[in-house]
Write a protein that holds these residues in place. Structure first.
Motif, PDB file in Angstrom:
ATOM      1  N   VAL A 273       0.837  -1.200   0.000  1.00 57.47           N
ATOM      2  CA  VAL A 273       0.000   0.000   0.000  1.00 57.47           C
ATOM      3  C   VAL A 273       0.869   1.247   0.000  1.00 57.47           C
ATOM      4  N   VAL A 274       0.600   2.131  -0.930  1.00 54.51           N
ATOM      5  CA  VAL A 274       1.227   3.453  -0.958  1.00 54.51           C
ATOM      6  C   VAL A 274       0.278   4.398  -0.232  1.00 54.51           C
ATOM      7  N   MET A 275       0.788   5.134   0.736  1.00 49.66           N
ATOM      8  CA  MET A 275      -0.089   5.969   1.558  1.00 49.66           C
ATOM      9  C   MET A 275       0.320   7.434   1.475  1.00 49.66           C
ATOM     10  N   LEU A 276      -0.699   8.315   1.412  1.00 49.41           N
ATOM     11  CA  LEU A 276      -0.491   9.757   1.434  1.00 49.41           C
ATOM     12  C   LEU A 276      -1.416  10.369   2.476  1.00 49.41           C
ATOM     13  N   GLY A 277      -0.951  11.439   3.134  1.00 48.53           N
ATOM     14  CA  GLY A 277      -1.779  12.067   4.150  1.00 48.53           C
ATOM     15  C   GLY A 277      -1.547  13.560   4.274  1.00 48.53           C
ATOM     16  N   ALA A 278      -2.577  14.238   4.767  1.00 52.19           N
ATOM     17  CA  ALA A 278      -2.521  15.673   5.054  1.00 52.19           C
ATOM     18  C   ALA A 278      -3.479  15.949   6.201  1.00 52.19           C
ATOM     19  N   HIS A 279      -3.103  16.851   7.093  1.00 56.21           N
ATOM     20  CA  HIS A 279      -4.037  17.115   8.196  1.00 56.21           C
ATOM     21  C   HIS A 279      -5.128  18.067   7.745  1.00 56.21           C
ATOM     22  N   LEU A 280      -6.360  17.728   8.122  1.00 56.67           N
ATOM     23  CA  LEU A 280      -7.539  18.461   7.692  1.00 56.67           C
ATOM     24  C   LEU A 280      -7.896  19.588   8.646  1.00 56.67           C
ATOM     25  N   ASP A 281      -7.499  19.484   9.891  1.00 56.17           N
ATOM     26  CA  ASP A 281      -7.846  20.515  10.867  1.00 56.17           C
ATOM     27  C   ASP A 281      -6.935  21.723  10.734  1.00 56.17           C
ATOM     28  N   GLY A 282      -7.430  22.885  11.180  1.00 54.31           N
ATOM     29  CA  GLY A 282      -6.623  24.096  11.279  1.00 54.31           C
ATOM     30  C   GLY A 282      -6.560  24.543  12.724  1.00 54.31           C
ATOM     31  N   VAL A 283      -6.047  25.723  12.946  1.00 49.93           N
ATOM     32  CA  VAL A 283      -6.031  26.302  14.286  1.00 49.93           C
ATOM     33  C   VAL A 283      -7.291  27.132  14.492  1.00 49.93           C
ATOM     34  N   LEU A 345       1.279  -2.659   9.465  1.00 50.73           N
ATOM     35  CA  LEU A 345       2.280  -1.661   9.082  1.00 50.73           C
ATOM     36  C   LEU A 345       3.180  -2.180   7.967  1.00 50.73           C
ATOM     37  N   ASP A 346       3.397  -3.485   7.943  1.00 53.46           N
ATOM     38  CA  ASP A 346       4.236  -4.071   6.891  1.00 53.46           C
ATOM     39  C   ASP A 346       3.600  -3.912   5.519  1.00 53.46           C
ATOM     40  N   ARG A 347       2.291  -3.721   5.477  1.00 58.03           N
ATOM     41  CA  ARG A 347       1.607  -3.544   4.193  1.00 58.03           C
ATOM     42  C   ARG A 347       1.870  -2.166   3.587  1.00 58.03           C
ATOM     43  N   ILE A 348       2.306  -1.214   4.391  1.00 61.27           N
ATOM     44  CA  ILE A 348       2.533   0.145   3.894  1.00 61.27           C
ATOM     45  C   ILE A 348       3.944   0.246   3.343  1.00 61.27           C
ATOM     46  N   ALA A 349       4.041   0.430   2.025  1.00 63.52           N
ATOM     47  CA  ALA A 349       5.355   0.516   1.386  1.00 63.52           C
ATOM     48  C   ALA A 349       6.055   1.816   1.735  1.00 63.52           C
ATOM     49  N   THR A 350       5.294   2.917   1.737  1.00 59.06           N
ATOM     50  CA  THR A 350       5.867   4.230   2.031  1.00 59.06           C
ATOM     51  C   THR A 350       4.738   5.216   2.291  1.00 59.06           C
ATOM     52  N   GLY A 383      14.516   3.302   2.823  1.00 60.71           N
ATOM     53  CA  GLY A 383      13.487   3.504   1.818  1.00 60.71           C
ATOM     54  C   GLY A 383      13.002   4.929   1.749  1.00 60.71           C
ATOM     55  N   SER A 384      13.280   5.728   2.769  1.00 60.82           N
ATOM     56  CA  SER A 384      12.830   7.119   2.772  1.00 60.82           C
ATOM     57  C   SER A 384      13.563   7.940   1.721  1.00 60.82           C
ATOM     58  N   ALA A 385      14.876   7.740   1.625  1.00 60.20           N
ATOM     59  CA  ALA A 385      15.641   8.485   0.612  1.00 60.20           C
ATOM     60  C   ALA A 385      15.169   8.140  -0.790  1.00 60.20           C
ATOM     61  N   GLU A 386      14.844   6.874  -1.012  1.00 61.84           N
ATOM     62  CA  GLU A 386      14.356   6.458  -2.319  1.00 61.84           C
ATOM     63  C   GLU A 386      12.955   7.025  -2.590  1.00 61.84           C
ATOM     64  N   GLY A 420       9.220   2.695  11.676  1.00 60.86           N
ATOM     65  CA  GLY A 420      10.003   2.098  10.619  1.00 60.86           C
ATOM     66  C   GLY A 420       9.425   2.177   9.224  1.00 60.86           C
ATOM     67  N   VAL A 421       8.362   2.959   9.025  1.00 60.23           N
ATOM     68  CA  VAL A 421       7.766   3.096   7.694  1.00 60.23           C
ATOM     69  C   VAL A 421       8.501   4.200   6.937  1.00 60.23           C
ATOM     70  N   PRO A 422       8.984   3.927   5.730  1.00 63.03           N
ATOM     71  CA  PRO A 422       9.639   4.989   4.952  1.00 63.03           C
ATOM     72  C   PRO A 422       8.677   6.152   4.713  1.00 63.03           C
ATOM     73  N   ALA A 423       9.227   7.351   4.605  1.00 60.63           N
ATOM     74  CA  ALA A 423       8.373   8.521   4.419  1.00 60.63           C
ATOM     75  C   ALA A 423       9.113   9.609   3.665  1.00 60.63           C
ATOM     76  N   SER A 424       8.336  10.489   3.071  1.00 66.46           N
ATOM     77  CA  SER A 424       8.845  11.691   2.435  1.00 66.46           C
ATOM     78  C   SER A 424       7.743  12.729   2.506  1.00 66.46           C
ATOM     79  N   GLY A 425       7.943  13.871   1.860  1.00 65.06           N
ATOM     80  CA  GLY A 425       6.904  14.882   1.882  1.00 65.06           C
ATOM     81  C   GLY A 425       7.350  16.190   1.274  1.00 65.06           C
ATOM     82  N   LEU A 426       6.390  17.083   1.146  1.00 63.68           N
ATOM     83  CA  LEU A 426       6.613  18.395   0.550  1.00 63.68           C
ATOM     84  C   LEU A 426       6.180  19.485   1.517  1.00 63.68           C
ATOM     85  N   PHE A 427       6.809  20.666   1.379  1.00 63.65           N
ATOM     86  CA  PHE A 427       6.596  21.754   2.335  1.00 63.65           C
ATOM     87  C   PHE A 427       7.020  23.054   1.671  1.00 63.65           C
TER      88      PHE A 427
END
Length: 527
Positions: A273-283, A345-350, A383-386, A420-427
């Motif tokens: 599973v490839v997973m993406l997320g963003a928080h929906l709440d604000g301040v 958690l093992d099902r989540i590739a990144t 896997g995070s760097a990749e 231990g799940v690889p991760a990346s993101g944009l900002f």
């Protein structure tokens, strides 16, 4: 975004699928990262999405429609979309309706947590001035009505040691000291040891000070953080007229429940599973359109467009996190829940995280997982760097400058990497000051923050940069399609697999959030 977040990753891009059959090998990154091409996704097997074409399908116009609706929601709900409010509920309903129309089955993933309700947070002078303060984490409550006492100021304004109070009448006073040199705990301990019945630490830069004493029992008197200008005004009143102060800082804790919104593609192997997320709440202070309506809207448009792909090699799962601004609560509860279910958690590739991708004075930041610019203060999972390389490879191939931002773990990817799940993101930046070097790369204005309306009423639709969205949305789309095709560079898994949907989609249980449910929780500093 609950805290200053800067993050990045890098490595070699396994392949960029450009066109229906050709593989584009990106040039070496502007940061001097070499490395030859990897092996592209297997075009002869599985279901390869044309990633470049998909990137063009996720448009600024499509994202903007979602942002406009989030603005309308805030306008109809007391000007904000914060956790535990009607604005958050309405935001979630909009995401759910949009996903359902696109063909997804959506799930509300509930979690409970302890929420701090602020009962009082003021510093008042006998001259009639009242200032907002913030009770430091781990500081005790004041009595109801506050502590009233003369103010005192140390000879050394930072008040770090007993010597700072030598010759000053401190006993029975409220000590007012400046941030700097030592920790807030050391300031509180020194002032209390000298006889103070309360402590106020004012900032040494603009803005109210959100601080922590680091542990329970450090001080037995109320301790609060204050704004720079307010603190200086109080010091002047004490020095000039011996002002009497009332420090009233109290909170109580109550159990609350919020939820994440989860959806995943019907197509794709469920054991990768490839997973993406963003928080929906604000301040509570404002509509939260850049933080983090921008990430939520990009994620939503990517999901809507991906639903048109009837065949995928890998399942793609999307998450809109709740209560991020209260301390990463929704994502943490979710990952902890998965960690308690064998193999989940093992099902989540990144995991890809989107938090503030439309800042008005933007940078194009990628989480620095390979630590080529910033040593990471956390352990970076393999896997995070990749994973990062998919994003940086897109930018390099399209001629888009980018910079590393610190892989700090201070957003919703934190719980993933801790497990231990690889991760990346944009900002695109929050409250860091834009440099002349960044202006040369991205335009904008040097000497001011990347988002001058960060965590404020001004974080509305006019605060979101169309240009930044136009850069980030295709990058997210490309990365999503590329990883839906092939994650072999990250975890060695390639193609649709022999068993197909052997696990079935994940179903939520009852998560429990941890940490203080406090709007400033992730902005806390120790010194």
């Amino acid at each position: 975004m609950a805290a200053r977040r800067t993050t990045a990753l890098a490595g070699t891009l396994a392949a960029l699928v450009l066109g229906t059959s050709a593989l584009l090998v990106p040039p070496a990154a502007a940061h001097g990262r070499g490395g030859g091409p990897g092996h592209g996704p297997g075009h002869g097997s599985g279901h390869v999405v044309d990633a470049e074409r998909f990137a063009r399908q996720v448009t600024t116009r499509g994202v903007w429609r979602h942002l406009e609706e989030l603005q309308r929601i805030a306008d109809r709900n007391d000007g904000n979309r914060a956790a535990l409010t009607s604005g958050y509920e309405a935001s979630a309903r909009y995401v759910e309706r949009t996903l359902q129309r696109a063909g997804y089955t959506t799930t509300r993933d509930p979690f409970t947590f302890e929420f701090e309700v602020v009962d009082a947070a003021t510093l008042t002078t006998d001259g009639g001035a009242t200032y907002d303060v913030d009770q430091m984490q781990y500081a005790p409550n004041s009595p109801e009505g506050g502590v009233t006492a003369p103010g005192s100021v140390p000879a050394d304004v930072t008040g770090c040691t007993a010597d700072s109070w030598a010759g000053v009448e401190v006993t029975g006073t409220i000590a007012v000291v400046s941030r700097g040199v030592c920790s807030f705990a050391e300031k509180a301990v020194a002032a209390e040891a000298a006889g103070a019945v309360g402590v106020v630490v004012y900032n040494n830069v603009e803005g109210i000070l959100f601080g922590t004493l680091g542990a329970e029992g450090v001080a037995t008197v109320p301790v609060a953080g204050a704004d720079l200008a307010d603190g200086q005004a109080v010091v002047a009143d004490i020095v000039d007229g011996g002002a009497t102060l009332t420090l009233d800082t109290r909170f109580h804790v109550q159990q609350e429940e919020s939820f994440n919104v989860i959806a995943e593609t019907r197509a794709g192997r469920d054991d990768n599973v490839v997973m993406l997320g963003a928080h929906l709440d604000g301040v509570e202070e404002g509509p939260g359109l850049n933080d983090n309506g921008s990430g939520s809207a990009v994620l939503l448009e990517v999901a809507v467009q991906l639903a048109k792909q009837k065949k995928l090699n890998n399942t793609v799962r999307f998450a809109w996190w709740g209560a991020e601004e209260l301390g990463l609560l929704g994502s943490t509860a979710y990952v902890e829940e998965l960690a308690g279910q064998e193999g989940e958690l093992d099902r989540i590739a990144t995991y890809l995280n989107l938090d503030m991708v439309g800042s008005p004075n933007y940078i194009i930041g990628v989480y620095d997982a390979d630590e080529s610019t910033y040593p990471a203060p956390v352990t970076v999972p393999p896997g995070s760097a990749e994973t990062e390389a998919v994003l940086t490879g897109w930018f390099d191939a399209t001629g888009q400058p980018w910079v590393d931002t610190e892989f700090s773990g201070r957003s919703d990817y934190q719980a993933f990497i801790e497990n231990g799940v690889p991760a990346s993101g944009l900002f695109t930046g929050a409250d860091d000051i834009k440099t002349a070097e960044e202006v040369a790369l991205f335009g904008g204005t040097a000497g001011i923050t990347h988002d001058p309306n960060y965590h404020s009423p001004g974080d509305d639709l006019s605060n979101v940069s169309r240009e930044a969205i136009g850069i980030m949305a295709p990058a997210v789309a490309f990365a999503t399609a590329s990883l839906a095709n092939d994650t072999s560079a990250i975890n060695g898994v390639s193609g649709p697999g022999d068993q197909g949907h052997q696990h079935g989609p994940w179903k939520p249980g009852k998560g429990k959030g941890h940490g203080r449910g406090h709007a400033g929780a992730m902005d806390l500093r120790t010194s």
